[in-house]
Design a protein around this motif. Structure first.
Motif, PDB file in Angstrom:
ATOM      1  N   ARG A  46       4.293   6.035   5.490  1.00 26.99           N
ATOM      2  CA  ARG A  46       5.150   5.607   6.595  1.00 26.99           C
ATOM      3  C   ARG A  46       6.024   6.786   6.994  1.00 26.99           C
ATOM      4  O   ARG A  46       6.233   7.702   6.183  1.00 26.99           O
ATOM      5  CB  ARG A  46       6.064   4.449   6.149  1.00 26.99           C
ATOM      6  N   PRO A  47       6.597   6.728   8.206  1.00 20.93           N
ATOM      7  CA  PRO A  47       7.443   7.859   8.629  1.00 20.93           C
ATOM      8  C   PRO A  47       8.840   7.817   7.993  1.00 20.93           C
ATOM      9  O   PRO A  47       9.733   8.504   8.448  1.00 20.93           O
ATOM     10  CB  PRO A  47       7.536   7.687  10.153  1.00 20.93           C
ATOM     11  N   TYR A  48       9.047   6.990   6.992  1.00 19.90           N
ATOM     12  CA  TYR A  48      10.340   6.923   6.306  1.00 19.90           C
ATOM     13  C   TYR A  48      10.086   6.722   4.807  1.00 19.90           C
ATOM     14  O   TYR A  48       9.017   6.242   4.412  1.00 19.90           O
ATOM     15  CB  TYR A  48      11.200   5.774   6.852  1.00 19.90           C
ATOM     16  N   THR A  49      11.085   7.098   4.002  1.00 14.15           N
ATOM     17  CA  THR A  49      10.959   6.882   2.550  1.00 14.15           C
ATOM     18  C   THR A  49      11.978   5.855   2.050  1.00 14.15           C
ATOM     19  O   THR A  49      12.020   5.560   0.860  1.00 14.15           O
ATOM     20  CB  THR A  49      11.150   8.203   1.774  1.00 14.15           C
ATOM     21  N   ARG A  50      12.837   5.364   2.980  1.00 18.06           N
ATOM     22  CA  ARG A  50      13.791   4.306   2.633  1.00 18.06           C
ATOM     23  C   ARG A  50      13.717   3.227   3.702  1.00 18.06           C
ATOM     24  O   ARG A  50      13.774   3.544   4.895  1.00 18.06           O
ATOM     25  CB  ARG A  50      15.231   4.836   2.616  1.00 18.06           C
ATOM     26  N   ASP A  79       0.818  -1.219   0.000  1.00 22.26           N
ATOM     27  CA  ASP A  79       0.000   0.000   0.000  1.00 22.26           C
ATOM     28  C   ASP A  79       0.849   1.265   0.000  1.00 22.26           C
ATOM     29  O   ASP A  79       0.375   2.327  -0.418  1.00 22.26           O
ATOM     30  CB  ASP A  79      -0.955  -0.002   1.211  1.00 22.26           C
ATOM     31  N   VAL A  80       2.075   1.169   0.483  1.00 23.40           N
ATOM     32  CA  VAL A  80       2.971   2.330   0.442  1.00 23.40           C
ATOM     33  C   VAL A  80       3.349   2.602  -1.017  1.00 23.40           C
ATOM     34  O   VAL A  80       3.329   3.742  -1.484  1.00 23.40           O
ATOM     35  CB  VAL A  80       4.236   2.107   1.298  1.00 23.40           C
ATOM     36  N   PHE A  81       3.658   1.526  -1.763  1.00 23.39           N
ATOM     37  CA  PHE A  81       3.973   1.697  -3.187  1.00 23.39           C
ATOM     38  C   PHE A  81       2.774   2.261  -3.946  1.00 23.39           C
ATOM     39  O   PHE A  81       2.920   3.059  -4.860  1.00 23.39           O
ATOM     40  CB  PHE A  81       4.377   0.358  -3.820  1.00 23.39           C
ATOM     41  N   LEU A  82       1.569   1.805  -3.570  1.00 22.20           N
ATOM     42  CA  LEU A  82       0.368   2.261  -4.286  1.00 22.20           C
ATOM     43  C   LEU A  82      -0.033   3.680  -3.888  1.00 22.20           C
ATOM     44  O   LEU A  82      -0.928   4.267  -4.485  1.00 22.20           O
ATOM     45  CB  LEU A  82      -0.797   1.291  -4.017  1.00 22.20           C
TER      46      LEU A  82
END
Ligand code: SER
Length: 291
Positions: free
Chosen positions: A58-62, A50-53
């Motif tokens: 989330r509190p991070y991008t990596r 769901d983060v990709f979609l």
């Protein structure tokens, strides 16, 4: 090449990407929560679907993970391979670094090359790269090819393949995109190494890592809200390569278990190496599913 244990490879991978600003996220359960399209986690990217979609933040991008995976159904099913194949387990750990709208192909390829050649010190002369050759729906990934070449890779070592090998999908829906795979030639005789061995049945060629450049939603082939990266390295396969053995089951993760089964259970039966493989895996998987 250093001879690292499975635990050392896991830790070195996680620590390497932590140094590049990735958050170390624990593995989720094998059983997928809240997703009717999938029974088990079959890849490191599943907990981040769901983060990709773009529907979960989330509190991070990596992120970097060592995710437990099970491939026994659906698009990715290795059930019939266990036993005959020295490299398929159904249950395995996938090491992965992820970018959620942060770095894309250039960052992924630069870090991947550094990890392989400087951190793990794999012999460059044994490495092969593949990229998507393109079709009427998704263009050829010349960008990824050129980025590998910019790292110093011989252009003759960058090969092009079609959807089966170089367009990654998790299922009939979900994020997907062209991918770039890294294969290591493990044969004793370097004079026999050839491009045709990559993605063939030749056991001397071992695919160790897949870098996926997530760009589309599979069902609609609409562009995702952000371009992202999902990579997956088979921990046990990497251990096989780094420990110089011919089968995942000959790595430190398995040899003691197999020796014990042979000594305690198989003494009076005709169990062979091949039939031991499922016996070794099922108690581990069953225990994980209960946990
Ligand atoms: N999702 C890709 C794979 O499973 C990379 O992690 O190969």
């Amino acid at each position: 090449m250093e001879k690292l244990s499975t635990a050392q490879i896991r830790e070195r991978y996680l620590a390497f990407f932590e140094r590049y600003g990735h958050t170390r996220v624990p593995s989720t359960s094998l059983v997928v929560a809240d997703d009717p399209t999938l029974l088990f986690v079959n890849s490191g990217m599943v907990p981040f679907k769901d983060v990709f979609l773009g529907v979960e933040k989330r509190p991070y991008t990596r992120a970097v993970t060592a995710q437990k995976c099970l491939r026994v159904s659906g698009k990715h099913n290795d059930l019939d391979e266990v036993g005959p194949s020295p490299r398929h387990q159904t249950f395995f750990e996938m090491l992965g670094n992820f970018s959620f709208g942060d770095y894309f192909k250039a960052g992924a390829i630069e870090m991947a090359w550094q990890l392989l050649t400087e951190e793990f010190k794999l012999p460059v002369e044994r490495l092969w790269l593949t990229v998507f050759e393109g079709d009427d729906e998704v263009p050829a990934d010349d960008e990824a090819a050129n980025l590998w070449i910019a790292q110093g890779v011989d252009p003759a070592r960058v090969l092009r393949f079609g959807r089966k090998d170089n367009l990654w999908v998790m299922g009939d829906s979900g994020p997907c995109g062209p991918n770039s795979e890294i294969t290591v030639y493990t044969g004793d005789d370097m004079s026999k190494m050839r491009a045709a061995g990559v993605n063939s049945d030749d056991p001397d060629y071992v695919e160790i890592w897949n870098n996926v450049f997530m760009q589309y939603e599979r069902a609609t082939m609409q562009k995702l809200p952000a371009q992202s990266v999902d990579t997956g390295m088979g921990l046990e396969r990497m251990a096989m390569v780094m420990q110089g053995v011919r089968s995942n089951y000959d790595t430190d993760a398995f040899v003691r278990i197999i020796a014990r089964i042979m000594a305690e259970l198989a003494a009076t039966s005709c169990i062979t190496g091949r039939s031991l493989r499922p016996i070794v895996l099922w108690p581990i998987t069953a225990a994980l599913l209960r946990s």
